[in-house]
Design a protein around this motif. Structure first.
Motif, mmCIF file in Angstrom:
data_model
loop_
_atom_site.group_PDB
_atom_site.id
_atom_site.type_symbol
_atom_site.label_atom_id
_atom_site.label_comp_id
_atom_site.label_asym_id
_atom_site.label_seq_id
_atom_site.Cartn_x
_atom_site.Cartn_y
_atom_site.Cartn_z
ATOM 1 N N VAL B 252 33.573 -9.449 -37.531
ATOM 2 C CA VAL B 252 34.136 -7.999 -37.458
ATOM 3 C C VAL B 252 34.203 -8.307 -35.570
ATOM 4 C CG1 VAL B 252 33.004 -6.111 -36.474
ATOM 5 C CG2 VAL B 252 33.016 -6.854 -38.729
ATOM 6 N N ILE B 253 33.270 -9.474 -35.035
ATOM 7 C CA ILE B 253 33.010 -9.546 -33.514
ATOM 8 C C ILE B 253 34.673 -10.157 -33.434
ATOM 9 C CG2 ILE B 253 32.411 -11.645 -31.983
ATOM 10 C CD1 ILE B 253 29.558 -10.980 -33.147
ATOM 11 N N GLY B 254 35.468 -10.905 -34.175
ATOM 12 C CA GLY B 254 36.556 -11.848 -34.288
ATOM 13 C C GLY B 254 37.769 -10.389 -34.195
ATOM 14 N N GLY B 267 41.379 -14.845 -34.289
ATOM 15 C CA GLY B 267 40.177 -14.127 -34.036
ATOM 16 C C GLY B 267 38.635 -14.175 -34.678
ATOM 17 N N ALA B 268 38.736 -14.489 -36.398
ATOM 18 C CA ALA B 268 37.972 -14.866 -37.253
ATOM 19 C C ALA B 268 37.604 -15.694 -36.595
ATOM 20 C CB ALA B 268 38.512 -15.671 -38.386
ATOM 21 N N VAL B 269 38.072 -16.901 -35.471
ATOM 22 C CA VAL B 269 37.243 -18.183 -35.705
ATOM 23 C C VAL B 269 36.863 -18.544 -34.332
ATOM 24 C CG1 VAL B 269 38.362 -21.018 -34.670
ATOM 25 C CG2 VAL B 269 38.540 -20.282 -36.671
ATOM 26 N N LEU B 270 37.457 -17.522 -33.107
ATOM 27 C CA LEU B 270 36.406 -17.259 -32.541
ATOM 28 C C LEU B 270 35.372 -16.342 -32.486
ATOM 29 C CD1 LEU B 270 39.378 -16.572 -29.550
ATOM 30 C CD2 LEU B 270 37.714 -17.850 -29.494
ATOM 31 N N GLY B 271 35.059 -15.211 -33.267
ATOM 32 C CA GLY B 271 34.355 -14.395 -33.702
ATOM 33 C C GLY B 271 33.105 -15.637 -34.098
ATOM 34 N N ALA B 272 33.137 -16.354 -34.855
ATOM 35 C CA ALA B 272 32.317 -17.443 -35.404
ATOM 36 C C ALA B 272 32.049 -18.348 -34.351
ATOM 37 C CB ALA B 272 33.151 -17.926 -36.638
ATOM 38 N N LEU B 273 32.272 -18.753 -33.018
ATOM 39 C CA LEU B 273 32.095 -19.722 -32.131
ATOM 40 C C LEU B 273 31.303 -18.693 -31.514
ATOM 41 C CD1 LEU B 273 35.219 -21.633 -30.766
ATOM 42 C CD2 LEU B 273 33.272 -22.124 -32.344
ATOM 43 N N PHE B 274 31.675 -17.231 -31.315
ATOM 44 C CA PHE B 274 30.811 -16.693 -30.483
ATOM 45 C C PHE B 274 29.204 -16.362 -30.962
ATOM 46 C CE2 PHE B 274 28.995 -12.183 -29.079
ATOM 47 C CZ PHE B 274 29.495 -12.249 -27.594
ATOM 48 N N LEU B 275 28.797 -16.424 -32.411
ATOM 49 C CA LEU B 275 28.043 -15.575 -32.724
ATOM 50 C C LEU B 275 27.083 -17.487 -32.776
ATOM 51 C CD1 LEU B 275 27.784 -13.807 -36.251
ATOM 52 C CD2 LEU B 275 26.722 -13.442 -33.988
#
Lengths: 513, 327
Positions: B252-254, B267-275
């Motif tokens: 969702v964040i991604g 997006g999915a990768v960046l969302g995971a990185l953010f978390l």
């Protein structure tokens, strides 16, 4: 013809009868479409008025205007001679106007009593729902209309469609409705259930309700109605007492229009049979459908809404399974089990709703065009973007698509250009047969002409077209031959030479000449 | 759409940069390349799982069973390793992927053939797979001392200066990127998410495509099962309990739309990185885990609001000049 002129003049109304509901000069316009124009209508207590008209004549808009869903742009609605403003369903409700629809608008998971009294349930002194009174009143209403077999505590979803109609009628009686609109109530009923409904309508009439009965079926109209009103293209074109009015006069009023559309002139010389359908059947939707489609031919499919035309097309396209029958394409037997198989064999289907079923908004133009041809544009399972682009370029150029770039989101295009993307998508699969379902529904007259011109071009290039349409001028102006369907069967296959609109409507409605 | 997506990813990159900068003010070592590479490695498993989840979410579905699948597969490979320490690790990884794929296929089958809504199917299998983990293990743990050195050691190995675990993540990202942009399956996943009806008419089998999506998320959960167990060197029924929510949060964040059809590998990768950055940075700057949850939650809501704004319809372009300008 003299008779027409006579009929269009309204019959004299009995002097002592005062209409319960009158519409005077009601007009309703949607962007680009004039749905109702200067319409007048009167409903009398203790009389059933039949509303008759082709698809798109404005019947649904009229019902929605009378029940407060739409507000008219002009004209007035009067109940008991007093002008009223219906600013919502609630206002119509308060005036005693209620509509019973083809598909019931009730609540499946509530009980019969709850459905009957939703919104006006009896209350106890504490303001809580008084279940005991509600059940007793429900039983009284149901018994009163001869529907004692329905219990107040039955779940609505356990009832058949006919019994659901009875509950809808009970609801109308419980709110003391004086004006009851029945919008094609018999479309999904069996013969026995229709008879029950007819008895009920007679019961309502005897109670002095003013009833508007909308139906495509002439036998029902003549069985139950006292008066008729004919609509055509959003206008009221005739009304009067039904007794003594021949069916053919009403058909003439329905179709008698000035031809204001020009169709492309084609020099059509259909060749060999391309698609041959024999005895195609479905357990519930259609039966024994047979026809031939020849090379370079436009075959029209005409019928009333619900005659089963789209269902047959979906079977040919492999998205509906059949119980019997065979199809041959170029002499080879085909039995598509999925859309992919049908596309592979050379049959494509351009569905009715462009937005919902045609383009994929958010995807660029070239991806939309290549979507059914991905096998063609990939090598070893990897998509070749260059191939996709050249495929898209080839077909969009042929159609003179106006877009700055093929990478542009298809959602940013105008409706006409979106239609071109849809057509380019199908042409790119190199089809033999192209099925167009209501190709010009809801588009403006200029775009219609463009689509018609394009269809003429398709067949000139040797493609074969099946055109499902509910618009008489389009069927008559474009088809080489017309298959008329009625109640899931082929009623007739007619040659378009010397074909009259009246013959078409009569065949579709099942009226003898 | 491409421009919009790029935009979304740039936003996320910007947000991550700001986050790192803020953390660096209190803990300067955080922004050092060496530390960032550690953060990447720590987030590898979440990134891999988020990619699997993304494929499912794109088709308007959801896979709640991924963490349970991970626990089950992890237990299977740990028990195999404990019983047959000589069993080759590459083969064991294939077993993990295979077992995960079977569990995913069960989800997919129930969605496709029985027609049960994905959220219900995977809510059920979430419990079933977790329960099955208990059944096969009898509730016992498989500890580090029962695992072979190869089993534990593989992902600690360095390759070109990066741990093998990071290479697993990089390989998965590349594989998914190719799949989503260059295969008919990837294109179909987007198409059925945006407009299932139009996809049917274009000859795409919507049900089968969803089935494949669940197979992919299952296989990914299986792979993550091995990676998780060999990293944390303990296999138990409680492994990754509740982790499905982190996976979905990363998606969702991604910018992957829960409504389907919108989202990208980046997006999915960046969302995971953010978390991953939040969870690895906050403890070192002495912020309690409860704040960590609140910050993650805020990020999710913020992402949803931003995405909703991005997806807002711009209205039909009817004017000719606007049509030309839009390109």
């Amino acid at each position: 013809m003299n008779a027409t002129a006579d009929i269009i003049k309204p019959h004299a109304v009995l002097p002592d009868a005062q209409p319960l509901l009158t519409l005077k000069g009601v007009t309703k316009t949607f962007p680009g479409v004039r749905a109702l124009h200067n319409v007048s209508l009167s409903l009398y207590p203790g009389q059933v008025t039949a509303l008759i008209g082709e698809n798109g004549a404005g019947k649904s808009t009229l019902v929605k205007t009378m029940t407060g869903i739409y507000q008219p742009d002009g004209g007035e609605i009067a109940v008991d001679g007093k002008v009223v403003a219906l600013n919502g369903a609630h206002d119509a409700f308060a005036q005693g106007i209620t509509a019973i629809h083809q598909e019931t608008v009730l609540f499946d998971d509530l009980s019969v009593a709850e459905n009957i009294f939703l919104g006006h349930a009896p209350r106890t002194g504490l303001g809580l729902i008084d279940w005991r009174t509600m059940r007793a009143k429900s039983r009284a209403v149901l018994n009163g209309m001869g529907a004692g077999h329905i219990g107040p505590d039955d779940r609505l979803k356990d009832l058949g469609i006919a019994n659901k109609h009875l509950v809808a009628v009970a609801r109308a009686l419980s709110i003391d409705a004086r004006i009851v609109i029945l919008d094609e109530p018999t479309a999904a009923l069996s013969a026995k259930e229709i008879e029950d409904l007819m008895m009920l309508i007679e019961h309502l009439r005897a109670e002095g309700k003013a009833i508007l009965f909308i139906s495509h079926k002439f036998d029902e109209i003549y069985r139950i109605a006292d008066r008729y009103t004919v609509f055509r293209d959003g206008e009221m074109v005739g009304e009067g007492m039904l007794a003594g009015t021949p069916q053919n006069d009403i058909v003439r009023m329905m179709v008698g229009r000035a031809v204001d559309q020009i169709f492309p002139v084609r020099d059509s010389q259909p060749g060999d049979v391309v698609l041959s359908v024999k005895g195609l059947s479905h357990p519930t939707e259609f039966d024994d459908i047979s026809f031939d489609l020849r090379k370079g031919e436009i075959l029209g499919f005409y019928g009333l809404v619900g005659a089963g035309r789209s269902e047959v097309m979906q079977a040919i396209f492999g998205t509906t399974q059949t119980s019997a029958g065979t199809m041959t394409l170029d002499g080879k037997a085909v039995a598509p089990k999925s859309a992919a198989e049908a596309i592979e064999s050379g049959v494509v289907y351009v569905p009715e709703e462009r937005g919902k079923q045609g383009v994929i908004i958010g995807m660029p133009i070239f991806k939309n065009v290549s979507l059914p041809s991905l096998r063609k544009t990939s090598k070893n399972g990897v998509l070749q973007l260059a191939e996709e682009f050249s495929l898209a370029r080839q077909y969009t150029q042929r159609l003179d698509l106006r877009a700055a770039s093929l990478s542009q989101d298809v959602g940013t295009l105008s409706g006409g250009n979106q239609q071109k993307v849809v057509i380019a998508k199908w042409l790119a699969t190199s089809p033999k047969v192209i099925i167009l379902d209501e190709p010009t529904k809801g588009i403006d007259i200029g775009s219609k002409a463009a689509v018609h011109g394009f269809m003429a071009e398709l067949v000139a290039q040797g493609l074969s077209v099946i055109m499902v349409s509910s618009e008489l001028p389009e069927i008559m102006g474009m088809s080489d031959r017309v298959v008329v369907m009625r109640e899931g069967r082929v009623a007739a296959v007619l040659d378009n030479k010397d074909l009259s609109a009246e013959t078409l409507v009569r065949t579709a409605a099942g009226i003898a000449a | 759409m491409n421009a919009l997506l790029k935009n979304r990813e740039i936003w996320l990159v910007g947000a991550i940069a700001v986050l790192i900068a803020v953390i660096a003010t209190r803990f300067p070592g955080f922004a050092a390349p060496r530390n960032l590479s550690t953060v990447f490695n720590d987030t590898s498993i979440l990134m891999i799982l988020a990619l699997g989840q993304m494929v499912v979410i794109l088709t308007r579905s959801i896979d709640l069973s991924m963490a349970s699948n991970l626990a089950f597969t992890g237990m299977v490979v740990a028990m195999i390793n404990a019983a047959y320490p000589g069993f080759p690790i590459p083969l064991l990884i294939l077993v993990a992927i295979g077992v995960g794929l079977i569990l995913g296929a069960i989800n997919g089958f129930l969605v496709w053939r029985i027609g049960i809504p994905p959220i219900v199917v995977t809510l059920g299998t979430l419990t079933i797979y977790r329960g099955a983990t208990f059944v096969i293990s009898g509730g016992a743990w498989v500890n580090a001392d029962k695992m072979s050195p190869d089993f534990i050691g593989l992902q600690r190995m360095q390759l070109l200066g990066l741990p093998v675990l990071s290479w697993f993540a990089i390989a998965t990202i590349v594989l998914f990127f190719v799949m989503m942009t260059r295969t008919a399956l990837g294109r179909s996943l987007y198409a059925i998410g945006v407009n299932p009806t139009a996809s049917v008419y274009a000859g795409i089998d919507v049900g089968r495509t969803k089935f494949f999506a669940f197979c992919i998320s299952g296989a990914i959960a299986g792979l993550a099962g091995y990676l998780w167990i060999s990293r944390y060197v303990i296999a138990s029924v409680e492994v990754a309990n509740g982790y499905e929510l982190n996976i979905i949060a990363a998606c969702v964040i991604g910018g992957i739309s829960i409504a389907g059809g919108i989202g990208s590998v980046g997006g999915a990768v960046l969302g995971a990185l953010f978390l991953g950055i939040i969870s690895s940075a906050l403890p070192v700057v002495n912020i309690s885990p409860f704040w960590q949850m609140a910050i993650s939650g805020t990020a999710i809501l913020l992402a949803v609001v931003l995405n909703a704004r991005g997806e807002r319809k711009q209205g039909r372009i009817i004017l000719k000049k606007a049509e030309a300008a839009a390109a």
